[in-house]
Design a protein around this motif. Structure first.
Motif, PDB file in Angstrom:
ATOM      1  N   ASP A   1      -2.385  -2.429  -5.178  1.00 10.59           N
ATOM      2  CA  ASP A   1      -2.220  -3.381  -4.049  1.00 10.59           C
ATOM      3  C   ASP A   1      -3.586  -4.004  -3.526  1.00 10.59           C
ATOM      4  OD1 ASP A   1       0.709  -3.447  -4.196  1.00 10.59           O
ATOM      5  OD2 ASP A   1       1.019  -2.237  -2.600  1.00 10.59           O
ATOM      6  N   VAL A   2      -4.509  -2.724  -3.390  1.00  7.69           N
ATOM      7  CA  VAL A   2      -6.076  -3.259  -2.980  1.00  7.69           C
ATOM      8  C   VAL A   2      -6.525  -4.374  -4.025  1.00  7.69           C
ATOM      9  CG1 VAL A   2      -8.245  -1.978  -2.790  1.00  7.69           C
ATOM     10  CG2 VAL A   2      -6.433  -0.852  -1.991  1.00  7.69           C
TER      11      VAL A   2
ATOM     12  N   PHE B   1       0.817  -1.408   0.019  1.00  7.69           N
ATOM     13  CA  PHE B   1      -0.013  -0.081   0.211  1.00  7.69           C
ATOM     14  C   PHE B   1       0.997   1.192  -0.010  1.00  7.69           C
ATOM     15  CE2 PHE B   1      -2.589  -3.483   2.220  1.00  7.69           C
ATOM     16  CZ  PHE B   1      -3.504  -3.638   1.207  1.00  7.69           C
TER      17      PHE B   1
ATOM     18  N   TRP C   1      -3.773   1.486  -5.377  1.00  8.85           N
ATOM     19  CA  TRP C   1      -4.867   0.731  -5.766  1.00  8.85           C
ATOM     20  C   TRP C   1      -4.363  -0.692  -6.330  1.00  8.85           C
ATOM     21  CZ3 TRP C   1      -9.247   1.806  -3.885  1.00  8.85           C
ATOM     22  CH2 TRP C   1      -9.376   3.117  -3.338  1.00  8.85           C
TER      23      TRP C   1
END
Length: 165
Positions: free
Chosen positions: A97-98, A89, A95
């Motif tokens: 990684d999300v 993150f 985003w």
């Protein structure tokens, strides 16, 4: 009102750490390997769903794809720590990684459902396809970031050349 310039993907120090990290090469190798494993597995899953043949080879291919995903996620987190100072993150890849967490969750759900016998074979294959769809979106996110980094690097080099003239 002047448009705000975009924040660069990497600071000069982050770019230096990225370029010096052995994990950059590892990621550069694992990403296309994972994509190849994905393509083979996708074919095997779709072949099974269309014909009913090859259940065990399709299942093994999904497990292999998931193991390769785990490898790239672990080494990617190490890379992110070396470059940005955090395992996941970092603002530059927040985003991605999300969405990677969703990809990881879907692949892991497949393994859990397989081990627990929670879904029939058809359900398992559909879960794998959902995981694969998420993976394709996530891979596209990372390809866009790679292109952005290359364009920024080219722009920075061009600015240096102009400044030297």
């Amino acid at each position: 009102m002047q448009p705000q310039p975009c924040k660069p993907l990497y600071t000069p120090e982050e770019r230096r750490r990225r370029d010096q990290s052995p994990w950059t090469l590892v990621q550069g190798i694992l990403a296309p390997v994972q994509f190849l494993v994905f393509l083979i597995s996708l074919y095997l899953v779709l072949h099974f769903l269309a014909t009913g043949d090859g259940e065990s080879v399709a299942t093994v291919s999904i497990v292999v794809k998931t193991l390769v995903l785990y490898a790239i996620m672990i080494t990617g987190a190490i890379w992110e720590r070396e470059v940005f100072g955090r395992y996941l993150f970092a603002p530059a890849f927040f985003w991605e990684d999300v969405f990677s967490m969703l990809v990881l969750a879907l692949h892991t759900a497949y393994l859990v459902a397989l081990a627990a016998g929670a879904l029939d074979t058809h359900g398992l294959m559909l879960l794998a396809l959902a995981a694969y769809a998420a993976y394709v979106i996530n891979a596209a996110q990372f390809l866009i970031k790679l292109r952005t980094a290359r364009l920024e690097h080219a722009r920075d080099r061009e600015a240096l050349v102009e400044a030297a003239e």
